[in-house]
Motif scaffolding. Structure first.
Motif, PDB file in Angstrom:
ATOM      1  N   GLY A 174     -10.320 -23.508 -38.500  1.00 15.62           N
ATOM      2  CA  GLY A 174     -11.382 -22.589 -38.658  1.00 15.62           C
ATOM      3  C   GLY A 174     -12.371 -22.808 -39.756  1.00 15.62           C
ATOM      4  O   GLY A 174     -12.111 -23.362 -40.891  1.00 15.62           O
ATOM      5  N   SER A 175     -13.584 -21.564 -39.733  1.00  9.39           N
ATOM      6  CA  SER A 175     -14.457 -21.540 -40.976  1.00  9.39           C
ATOM      7  C   SER A 175     -13.958 -21.027 -41.057  1.00  9.39           C
ATOM      8  O   SER A 175     -14.341 -20.483 -42.937  1.00  9.39           O
ATOM      9  CB  SER A 175     -15.774 -20.413 -40.349  1.00  9.39           C
ATOM     10  N   ASP A 176     -12.788 -20.391 -41.475  1.00  7.78           N
ATOM     11  CA  ASP A 176     -11.792 -19.716 -42.556  1.00  7.78           C
ATOM     12  C   ASP A 176     -10.987 -20.504 -43.045  1.00  7.78           C
ATOM     13  O   ASP A 176      -9.911 -20.030 -44.450  1.00  7.78           O
ATOM     14  CB  ASP A 176     -11.499 -18.450 -41.974  1.00  7.78           C
ATOM     15  N   GLY A 177     -11.061 -21.942 -42.992  1.00  9.56           N
ATOM     16  CA  GLY A 177     -10.040 -22.879 -43.523  1.00  9.56           C
ATOM     17  C   GLY A 177      -8.830 -22.976 -43.252  1.00  9.56           C
ATOM     18  O   GLY A 177      -8.274 -23.565 -43.411  1.00  9.56           O
ATOM     19  N   LYS A 178      -8.686 -22.087 -42.015  1.00 13.38           N
ATOM     20  CA  LYS A 178      -6.857 -21.747 -41.611  1.00 13.38           C
ATOM     21  C   LYS A 178      -7.133 -23.464 -40.394  1.00 13.38           C
ATOM     22  O   LYS A 178      -7.895 -23.912 -39.931  1.00 13.38           O
ATOM     23  CB  LYS A 178      -6.624 -20.699 -40.925  1.00 13.38           C
ATOM     24  N   VAL A 209     -14.421 -15.955 -36.839  1.00 12.95           N
ATOM     25  CA  VAL A 209     -14.253 -17.092 -36.675  1.00 12.95           C
ATOM     26  C   VAL A 209     -14.466 -18.029 -36.531  1.00 12.95           C
ATOM     27  O   VAL A 209     -14.198 -17.985 -34.986  1.00 12.95           O
ATOM     28  CB  VAL A 209     -12.923 -18.012 -37.335  1.00 12.95           C
TER      29      VAL A 209
END
Length: 542
Positions: free
Chosen positions: A103-107, A75
């Motif tokens: 983050g790149s995970d959308g979180k 991430v």
């Protein structure tokens, strides 16, 4: 490693009984030594768990960053924002900033330790890895949080600190007559019956090395944290007393006089200190420390000196009271060209006063500005106050001013004075009843804490305390605003940051008698950076 432990066991417990043959004992000793070397060598070669990245010599911020959490594997940060993005802070106050990292995970990740924190101008303060800003100077500054080349900023205006007088718990059981600050975080206070306290690590503690139970301390002065003096008297005022702080303990000093009392001290350096008082023959006492010993200096007359302030090795003032039944002016000495000369009050020059004025304290802000306070003893009424200001044009002293909106303040005896600047300071007095009043229940005059605002004395209500001392006797202030006041029954006030943001503390109207019992009890703050606790939970910290 087990082999090494086994050898160490043999070394420690070789046999149940030592051999009686000296040759065998020598050989066994050699065997033990070889075993010890092998044990140390194998232990040193064995890997033990270590804290990765932890450098004990590194600054705390680097250590915290090494131990800080990171984003999950794979991430990366896509954006970062900060809350608040702008605002105000005060000098000395802690202000927390929050981050949101997408983050790149959308979180969204909000742990402030994920970012690297900094200030655009480090001279204005510091921000730690939790995003907490502590400002040290006023001005404009940007708080910056960075992660993976992305950054967020907050524009902060740092304002001057708000200060307030706040009651602090004290282990003293007697009146305190002297206080001296060594730094913002270290101070000393002393009083009757060998009572000497030290403020260190955020609390007052009785000093264990001060073994002079019959000493009454009247003044304190320090050249640095490892060298200072306490002055006063012993044997109920029959002999003068000076003790020196060595950095480890207090030791009595040899003096060139055997009788009398020492009432005040002014320290310029480790080789230049002055103390004043009264000799047993009635002469004013002036002592000088030259780095090796105390020496008696010639004085221009009889009397008792209560206060001294040296501005430089060539300039200073000492004040007190003249001897005799009728005194026209207080005793005022000025140190000029290597000798002490007598000065008077210009407004009273050439007149006879029955008030017997006595000066108890002096504060010279500079060579051209200063104040002195004291007590007069007019017939038929109680003791009253004396407030003087220095007139550089006349090189003399004139009567000071009181706040016209607060009547009868001039009736309050004054015991000490100190200044932060030429226009801000405090004079200390007492709570007393007004003279010659016909009221059945007259209101008390609360003159124990008087603000000196531009040369005018007025009641100061900006304080927080659980109770109010009837009298304050000593004060010491730093130019940065911090300070201490001590007084009757061991009462202590500290001037420190006011986190409540209220400059209008309790009012004197809530104190109904001379003991100062408060109708509403405020919390007590323990020193700079200390914690505030309700009065019901307060305990002595020593």
């Amino acid at each position: 490693m087990l082999f090494g432990v086994g050898l160490l066991t043999v070394l420690t417990h070789p046999t149940d009984q030592p051999p009686e043959d000296p040759t065998m004992q020598a050989n066994l000793t050699k065997t033990w030594l070889v075993a010890l070397v092998a044990t140390v060598a194998m232990t040193g070669c064995t890997k033990t768990p270590t804290m990765t990245g932890y450098d004990f010599n590194a600054p705390q911020s680097r250590i915290s960053q090494a131990l800080a959490p990171t984003l999950p594997p794979g991430v990366v940060a896509r954006s970062i924002s900060m809350d608040p993005a702008s605002g105000n802070a005060r000098v000395g106050e802690s202000r927390r900033f929050n981050v949101q990292i997408k983050g790149s995970d959308g979180k969204i990740y909000s742990d402030p330790r994920l970012a690297i924190w900094s200030l655009s101008n480090p001279q204005l303060g510091a921000v730690d890895n939790n995003g907490v800003l502590v400002a040290s100077q006023s001005g404009s500054v940007k708080v910056v949080a960075m992660i993976n080349g992305l950054s967020a900023e907050a524009n902060i205006q740092v304002d001057q600190a708000l200060f307030a007088w706040q009651q602090v718990l004290s282990p003293a059981g007697t009146d305190l007559h002297a206080v001296k600050m060594v730094s913002k975080t270290e101070a000393w206070a002393g009083g009757d019956r060998g009572n000497l306290m030290r403020f260190i690590q955020g609390a007052w503690h009785k000093e264990p090395s001060f073994n002079f139970p019959d000493a009454n301390i009247r003044g304190l002065g320090f050249a640095n944290t490892n060298l200072g003096w306490a002055v006063g008297n012993r044997a109920n005022g029959a002999s003068p007393f000076v003790a020196r702080w060595t950095g480890f303990n207090w030791v009595a000093e040899k003096l060139p006089v055997s009788g009398g009392e020492v009432n005040a001290i002014s320290v310029l350096s480790d080789r230049d200190a002055w103390a004043v008082g009264k000799e047993d023959n009635g002469d004013a006492m002036i002592l000088h420390f030259d780095g090796f010993s105390w020496k008696a200096m010639q004085t221009p007359g009889k009397g008792k000196l209560n206060g001294i302030q040296m501005l430089s090795p060539k300039s200073g003032w000492a004040v007190g009271t003249s001897s005799g039944l009728i005194s026209t002016t207080p005793l005022i000495y000025k140190y000029v060209n290597g000798e002490w000369v007598k000065k008077g009050i210009w407004s009273d020059r050439g007149t006879i006063s029955l008030a017997s004025p006595e000066l108890t304290g002096i504060k010279m802000v500079s060579e051209t500005q200063g104040y002195a306070v004291g007590i007069s003893h007019p017939p038929l009424v109680k003791a009253r106050g004396v407030f003087l200001t220095y007139d550089p044009k006349r090189d003399g002293w004139v009567a000071g001013q009181y706040d016209a909106k607060q009547p009868d303040l001039d009736q309050v005896p004054l015991y000490a004075i100190d200044m932060i600047s030429g226009t801000q300071g405090w004079a200390l007095g007492e709570v007393r009843q007004p003279d010659l009043t016909m009221e059945r229940n007259p209101k008390s005059i609360f003159g124990n804490l008087l603000a000196n605002v531009g040369g005018v004395l007025k009641q100061d209500t900006n304080y927080f305390s659980g109770n109010l001392s009837g009298s304050f006797y000593a004060i010491d202030l730093l130019p940065t605003g911090e300070g201490w006041v001590v007084g009757q029954n061991g009462f202590v006030l500290q001037r420190t940051y006011d986190w409540r943001g209220n400059q209008n503390g309790s009012t004197y109207g809530s104190y109904g008698n001379t003991t100062g019992t408060s109708q509403s009890v405020a919390p007590v703050t323990y020193g700079p950076g200390g914690t505030t606790v309700p009065v019901a939970q307060q305990t002595y910290p020593y």
